[in-house]
Scaffold this active site. Structure first.
Site, mmCIF file in Angstrom:
data_model
loop_
_atom_site.group_PDB
_atom_site.id
_atom_site.type_symbol
_atom_site.label_atom_id
_atom_site.label_comp_id
_atom_site.label_asym_id
_atom_site.label_seq_id
_atom_site.Cartn_x
_atom_site.Cartn_y
_atom_site.Cartn_z
ATOM 1 N N LYS B 40 27.869 -54.904 -12.183
ATOM 2 C CA LYS B 40 27.764 -56.538 -11.541
ATOM 3 C C LYS B 40 28.744 -56.795 -12.066
ATOM 4 C CE LYS B 40 23.113 -56.327 -10.118
ATOM 5 N NZ LYS B 40 21.674 -56.821 -10.208
ATOM 6 N N ARG B 108 21.474 -61.946 -15.299
ATOM 7 C CA ARG B 108 21.225 -60.909 -14.428
ATOM 8 C C ARG B 108 21.584 -59.605 -15.578
ATOM 9 N NH1 ARG B 108 24.087 -61.329 -8.691
ATOM 10 N NH2 ARG B 108 25.281 -62.958 -9.761
ATOM 11 N N GLY B 117 14.134 -50.200 -13.211
ATOM 12 C CA GLY B 117 13.081 -50.603 -14.298
ATOM 13 C C GLY B 117 13.811 -51.937 -15.265
ATOM 14 N N MET B 119 15.185 -55.817 -15.857
ATOM 15 C CA MET B 119 14.666 -57.167 -15.351
ATOM 16 C C MET B 119 15.405 -57.572 -13.945
ATOM 17 S SD MET B 119 15.044 -60.834 -17.457
ATOM 18 C CE MET B 119 16.634 -61.167 -16.857
ATOM 19 N N ARG B 335 30.008 -54.160 -3.651
ATOM 20 C CA ARG B 335 30.278 -52.971 -4.174
ATOM 21 C C ARG B 335 30.849 -52.193 -2.992
ATOM 22 N NH1 ARG B 335 24.163 -51.012 -5.385
ATOM 23 N NH2 ARG B 335 22.969 -52.276 -3.960
ATOM 24 N N HIS B 451 23.697 -11.638 7.062
ATOM 25 C CA HIS B 451 24.321 -11.278 8.439
ATOM 26 C C HIS B 451 24.085 -12.388 9.347
ATOM 27 C CE1 HIS B 451 24.527 -9.550 12.670
ATOM 28 N NE2 HIS B 451 25.392 -8.883 12.111
ATOM 29 N N SER B 761 44.470 -9.443 0.997
ATOM 30 C CA SER B 761 43.462 -10.482 1.477
ATOM 31 C C SER B 761 42.299 -10.180 0.661
ATOM 32 C CB SER B 761 43.109 -10.095 3.006
ATOM 33 O OG SER B 761 42.074 -11.128 3.501
ATOM 34 N N GLY B 763 38.821 -10.395 -0.236
ATOM 35 C CA GLY B 763 37.450 -10.305 0.451
ATOM 36 C C GLY B 763 36.453 -10.808 -0.481
ATOM 37 N N THR B 764 36.106 -12.097 -0.584
ATOM 38 C CA THR B 764 35.334 -12.421 -1.824
ATOM 39 C C THR B 764 33.919 -12.463 -1.445
ATOM 40 O OG1 THR B 764 35.909 -14.691 -1.165
ATOM 41 C CG2 THR B 764 36.922 -14.094 -2.888
ATOM 42 N N ASN B 765 33.484 -12.000 -0.343
ATOM 43 C CA ASN B 765 32.056 -11.669 -0.164
ATOM 44 C C ASN B 765 31.705 -10.422 -0.736
ATOM 45 O OD1 ASN B 765 31.999 -13.931 1.797
ATOM 46 N ND2 ASN B 765 31.836 -12.535 3.551
ATOM 47 N N CYS B 828 39.789 -14.599 2.294
ATOM 48 C CA CYS B 828 39.104 -14.714 3.342
ATOM 49 C C CYS B 828 37.613 -14.452 3.334
ATOM 50 C CB CYS B 828 39.711 -13.534 4.477
ATOM 51 S SG CYS B 828 38.995 -11.839 4.073
ATOM 52 N N TYR B 848 47.244 -18.572 1.636
ATOM 53 C CA TYR B 848 46.221 -19.183 2.591
ATOM 54 C C TYR B 848 44.977 -18.774 2.284
ATOM 55 C CZ TYR B 848 45.813 -14.154 4.263
ATOM 56 O OH TYR B 848 45.636 -12.845 4.087
#
Lengths: 868, 868
Positions: B40, B108, B117, B119, B335, B451, B761, B763-765, B828, B848
């Site tokens: 404030k 304030r 909580g 004042m 704000r 899946h 490429s 394949g991070t799965n 990918c 990419y």
């Protein structure tokens, strides 16, 4: 006189081409290798260099032969060179042989390693009418004719490339040597239109050129193409000695020690009044060498002296050719003898005793598989066998028995004293008790690290897996091949060392570590740095491991303890009780606790204060669940539930890829009670032993760890559980905590994991599965293709994949040690018993390897060999 | 006069404690942060610094308050400090406010970020009988009494910590302000035994101390404990302005633009003749801000001017509090406004248009998920809903329809025009066709990369997975919760963005990329370096991907092309024909070839010359095989075989861990015909397009590679198959060959693989599954535990595990590029659309990322943001 200066090594190009003369004076064989003079040439040079009785001769080295083959060396030059070399040879030979006629010659191919398709040795080269006359004059006409009738057909065939058939007609009635020689002359004349009358030098040169031509024969070409090393050809020309000269002459081959048993006695055969191939012709039956002892004690003494000198000079057991001419012994060829594994060990050890070699050399010569081979029962070699199928040699040793198709059947019948062969498509956890009781195991699927293979190896039970020609129908209790059907109770025998499956019973001879092997392993123990631990799950296995020389247990898989009937029922109830039913789980774990404690007490006592590494529960829970209708029914009764409900719950727990599923320390996160119970059992067992004054050294091993925060949580759980027990019992127990590195992520984060633990245990079975993306249960379909095509040089589950998995292990060790210099590192995968894997472990500085008990002797030896 | 020099920043310790004064003259807000003066305080400093109409005041900074809380600063010192500050404030306030009486004060709390909580603001502080009298004298007695009757109860409650109830009794009949004030005085006297008569300074100091005390209130303590950042407290003392002064006075809150839609119009509420919390008390109904336009055009104009200035100064849409006193506008707090995703984008873009911020700032402010959120259909917010269950938000967007339990049922009824919700325990490959035709998908198992989740995201079909409260019984065609049962045909609605499942029909409003989002993404495209490709398997998906801004296809999974009826039958026959039946396989592949060619022509044409990366067949063969009795029967008929035989053959092909089994390029080694057919189809499709003058850029991608010798073999196969087709057709087609890096071993051997290919490429799965040892199909059982306990900060299948998997990717990129500087690298996996993953890809220099079409806009934005 042959040149006495060691000829310049032919490899050094630019020098004029020259031959390498040997004997009768010592030459220095030092600088020569098989690549220079071929293996026969080298053996002659080495024998001559050692002053052994070798007839004089010379070698046309590989470099010269290559120039001849490439036509870079003219025939006139060759004629000049050989003419001088032969003249020198004649000068040397006549006094050495004490001969009263010009020498004859043998011309032999000497490739750098044995190669089929080359010209066979051409003997008696240089025989002319003049020499014939001289011999006849000395009353040796028959001998001369015998030589000539050997020379002419060989010369016609190999030098002139004529078909051999005309010479092969056997004359009836049998001829005298003279008639025989005449006939050969006649045939030669009819085939060539000329008398057989080339000069000795012309004969020698022609024979040399024929030897060179044979390098490009179709068979030799094919064999060279298939060979994976570069080969070269040298040619040896040597003065003849004659085993066919008189009744005091003979020819033979000998092993300087028994090649089967290693016994320190000569073995071999010989044939009096014979030459060259007569020994193998089948026309005359050769005499066992041992008969020479009675028949000709003087010759035998010469032979004994000769074998002693040969071994001393060459430092190895020899397989040599000899000729005796008029009672004088000559050596014509020698090489290190092939021998059985048992023989190799015994010979190596005894050569050390004889002062021939040092202990290190004995270790260098003994392949670790030799030690292993001697440990297992073997099929009696003298029995006829009928091969039924071939699978993978999963657990060595021979074994057999009546076919049983189920675990129950195996246990029932084995307990009645029957020898049982357990036959399954594949085994599963529930079969473990039966596997321990049967004589041998046979499966139709799975690879070298399938369940059956791993468990059988651990137990030392002979096992063949993946015998895919067999069709196993357990329901109808039939095992069939396309043309044969066997039923339960029929007898089969397997050889787990070769993967072979035979019909019926074949006698089996026991295998054991010979006393020589024990001594060899003691030398190995002095040499090695790596500690050798055992993978052992029971006190029996632990005792076996100690007898094999284990220095501790590197891996005790607690899950195997749960497969006994009483425990399995509890485990199953625990798995199937609701996730929230913590109280229910606690109750079951309290029942299991005293049994686990007893297991650990047994292990600790067996190991007498050596490290005992106990891995907490690891496998996917599904492995504990029943599949057979009977088991399902009894489990449902236990749970007060219906078979349908139980089946459904089991179905829910089934995982698509259990390898990568809810297992290992992941179970601890969801069910920490199991971890607490196991740690409690370990600490209480340790306290019990300490109380009775027995030292203990437990190490707690956490499976499937993949993260540092995960490990921190686990270590805290373990330590606080252990602390609680120690406080309650008022004891203090030293124990280590370690983590498996079997998930690639754990290896990648090794630097963060290391400070929290005392040791890393590389679980290279699972690590290989995840790094290579190969499920060992599913790879039989394609791994064979990968091995066949050479993509993989070896099964990565049998020999560590150094390039991939090894790279990751090495990274993890380096990072782990950097973060915690006190970190102990070991490898406990199946590969840990294999020599090249052990060499890698040595190279990257691991502290120990842990393998199945029967592989420990080989591992001890391998660990020493890689320090030499 | 308050000190005009910018006070030394309180952080710089050692300086004497001081307050920070603001307004009416400009102060420099530059050096201050929320950690110094609270949020404030900072908003007031920044407004004052911008010359906006803020009543004067001062801040007790965090450092001073901390010393007060720590009792390191005595009350006498405080009194001296405040006395001087208030005196300065009074001097400034009276002329600024044009006031004819001494100012009152608001006190304030100003924590560094909002905290419950504390004042509440204490208003009208400093009111004494003297001031009352002065106001009464000016005919403002009612206003003065109103202020007093607000002050006394608040003072009693917060400063004296008295219970508030005595003041709360509502008097009947209603009182006048004067009566009200009298009553408060009386109650105060009765509670305290004293008249309400503290001096203004005493009131201010007491209020400040009360504010400090509230820092340690139980609620505030708990909230501070739970907060993960360090918090501090400042206190603001400010001259009062009065919205309750007369009928030209009011108080209100306003948004500088519409926070829901982003429209460039003020929104908010106000209440004439009111103060502070009256706006929210519910006693008086506040007026919509828009009504001010008619009711008070002059004030509206002031407000418009004010919001313009606020946005200009603060550079962001604002949520601000204002008070109008006697027709004069004051700002009391501001704000940055919370706003919807749609609004955020529109506002950011329009702020750029307004010249308030630069395009880069707009990119910085727009979270990529905001772009994604706008793309999907949403549940109408104004409809009552009944939540049935909650699963994982697998594929965003709302959707619903009648329940169908099987693929067949879905296809039949969807083709009749029904909206269908496909409900399955989990989906499998055979469901793909049905998944494309239904409106939404719901499963009870599986995680974010199951899946169902992966396929649904690719198709853009809304999907909720892992709704484990639901019991799905497909056989009895029932879906049930503990208290409800639904059958096929019942209507359900899901929100794939939240994972919620509702009963019945809920209206759905369409989502689309607003024009502002398009413009934002254009700015993003200028900023980013990473290329954004799409994972797309069909021409329809390819078109969608292009409309989302894809620059190519980074992954076309050819297996999805085979799940159409006609093709599936062929594939199944091929899989089940004998391994040796090469001719049979060739026949089936010849049937499939024209269809594959047509698939690729469609993709090439859709992408108009952009890269189309086609991955050769990848999944375990078992995925293609039928399970339902009907399908088994028809397959058996096709094969001329019995159902039992077919079932047995399928059983033989079943794998324990299909993820790590016989799939990907391993299929090429055992069945090279499939590779040949696919390469032929690609090259022929390319040739067809070239023939018609359409540019093509195919890239062939090899799955599951793990070894350099393996890759060498594969590349040779691909190149020679392609070469053969080109020679036959007389064309020359440029194409790339790349390898998936999805097996850890491939990443470890990247340096050896790179020279053989054009691109990697990642394949991070699969890479995540193998590196972490987590099967994504099986992780629902424990991954939740891992996320809950904080071991994993995020689902590694949704956000790349940078520490583990990322480390390996980075290593592979570095080693790959070192061995082949031209190597292109892309990612990918499913994570490719997630912002922090994209930031990592940028950091390690990938070329990419390739994600599902609907994630492309977010990916474009994320790729730009990480370059800022």
């Amino acid at each position: 006189m042959p040149s006495r200066r060691p000829a310049a090594r032919p490899r050094a190009t630019g020098l004029p081409p020259s031959v390498v003369a040997f004997a009768p004076l010592k030459v220095d064989a030092g600088p020569w290798t098989v690549d220079d003079v071929g293996w026969k040439g080298l053996s002659l040079l080495r024998m001559a260099s050692a002053g052994l009785p070798v007839p004089p001769g010379f070698v046309l080295p590989v470099s010269l032969c290559q120039r001849l083959l490439d036509r870079q060396f003219g025939s006139a030059d060759l004629a000049r060179l050989i003419s001088r070399a032969v003249a020198d040879l004649d000068c040397a030979a006549v006094p050495f042989l004490g001969s009263d006629h010009p020498p004859l010659y043998s011309v032999r191919c000497s490739p750098s390693s044995p190669l089929p398709g080359l010209m066979p040795p051409l003997l008696n080269v240089g025989l002319t009418d003049a020499v014939m006359d001289q011999l006849k004059h000395q009353d040796e006409g028959d001998f001369a004719c015998d030589c000539l009738s050997r020379l002419i057909p060989a010369y016609a065939e190999h030098v002139l490339s004529l078909a051999p058939q005309p010479f092969e007609a056997v004359p009836v009635p049998p001829e005298s040597p003279r008639q025989s020689a005449e006939r050969c002359r006649r045939i030669y004349l009819s085939l060539t239109g000329q008398e057989f009358a080339p000069s000795p030098l012309a004969q020698v040169i022609s024979a040399i050129l024929a030897a060179l031509r044979s390098w490009d024969s179709p068979r030799a070409r094919l064999a060279r193409k298939r060979s994976d090393t570069a080969l070269g050809l040298a040619v040896v020309v040597q003065a003849m000695v004659f085993g066919n000269r008189d009744s005091h002459s003979a020819t033979g081959i000998a092993f300087s020690r028994d090649p089967s048993t290693g016994q320190n006695e000569m073995r071999g055969e010989y044939l009096p009044i014979a030459q060259g191939r007569d020994l193998f012709s089948g026309v005359h039956r050769p005499l066992p060498l041992a008969t020479m002892r009675q028949r000709s004690p003087r010759m035998w003494a010469c032979m004994e002296e000769m074998r002693r000198r040969l071994e001393k000079e060459l430092g190895e057991v020899q397989d040599f050719e000899f000729t005796i001419e008029k009672g004088r012994l000559y050596l014509l060829q020698t090489r290190t003898a092939r021998r059985s594994a048992t023989a190799a060990i015994r010979i190596a050890v005894e050569l050390v005793d004889d002062g021939v070699i040092l202990a290190d050399e004995a270790l260098r010569r003994t392949d670790p598989t030799m030690v292993e081979a001697g440990l297992h029962p073997m099929l009696d070699a003298n029995t006829l066998r009928r091969l039924l199928a071939k699978g993978l040699p999963a657990s060595p040793g021979a074994g057999g028995g009546r076919i049983a198709f189920t675990a129950q059947e195996t246990i029932t019948r084995a307990s009645q004293g029957e020898r049982i062969l357990l036959v399954r498509q594949e085994t599963e956890a529930a079969d473990v008790a039966a596997m321990a009781q049967c004589d041998a195991i046979l499966t139709s699927t799975g690879g070298m690290t399938s369940h059956a293979a791993v468990v059988a190896r651990g137990m030392g039970v002979p096992c063949v897996v993946g015998a895919s020609e067999l069709n196993i129908d357990a329901q109808r209790r039939r095992l069939s091949t396309p043309d044969r059907v066997f039923v339960a109770g029929d007898f089969l025998t397997i050889d787990g060392g070769t993967g072979e499956v035979y019909e019926g019973t074949i006698p089996i001879v026991p295998g054991e570590l010979a006393s020589e092997a024990f001594r060899l392993l003691q030398w190995a123990d002095r040499r090695r740095r790596l500690r050798i631990y055992a993978n052992a799950d029971t006190p029996t296995e632990a005792c076996l491991a100690r007898s094999m020389g284990a220095q501790g247990i590197g891996l005790c898989r607690t899950e195997h303890m749960f497969f006994q009937d009483q425990r399995l029922a509890g485990i199953r109830r625990m798995i199937l009780c609701e996730a929230a039913d913590v109280a229910g789980r606690h109750r079951i774990l309290e029942e299991l606790l005293p049994m686990q404690r007893q297991d650990f007490i047994g292990l600790f006592e067996s190991m007498e204060g050596q490290t005992v590494t106990i891995r907490l529960l690891d496998p996917p829970v599904h492995e504990f669940l029943p599949r057979s209708p009977g088991d399902l029914k009894s489990l449902a009764r236990d749970l007060g539930s219906s078979v349908e409900e139980v089946t459904q719950r089991i179905e829910q727990l089934r995982e698509t890829n259990p390898m990568l599923g809810h297992r290992g320390c992941r179970l601890c996160l969801t069910m920490p009670e199991i971890l607490e119970m196991q740690v409690q059992a370990i600490v209480e067992a340790g306290a019990y032993c300490l109380h009775w004054g027995r030292p203990v050294r437990p190490a707690i091993l956490l499976p499937m760890v993949m993260d540092d925060r995960e490990l921190a949580w686990l270590v805290t759980q373990v330590r606080s559980a252990a602390e609680a027990v120690m406080r309650r019992l008022g004891v203090r127990l030293e124990y280590d905590v370690g983590t498996m590195i079997e998930v690639p992520r754990a290896a990648l984060l090794a630097g963060r994991l290391a400070p929290m633990v005392d040791f890393f245990s590389f679980g290279t079975n699972d690590l290989t599965q995840m790094v290579c993306g190969i499920s060992r249960d599913d790879c039989q379909g394609f791994l064979a293709d990968y091995l066949r095509s050479g993509i993989f040089p070896a099964d990565p589950f049998a020999r560590l994949d150094v390039e991939g998995v090894g790279q990751l292990v090495q990274m993890a060790v380096e990072q782990g040690r950097a973060a915690n210099p006190k970190l102990q590192c070991g490898l406990c995968g199946e590969q840990a018993g294999e020599a090249s894997t052990i060499a890698f472990c040595e190279k990257i500085g691991l502290d120990y390897v842990s393998c199945s008990p029967y592989r420990i002797p080989a591992a001890r030896l391998a660990a020493a060999r890689c320090r030499l």
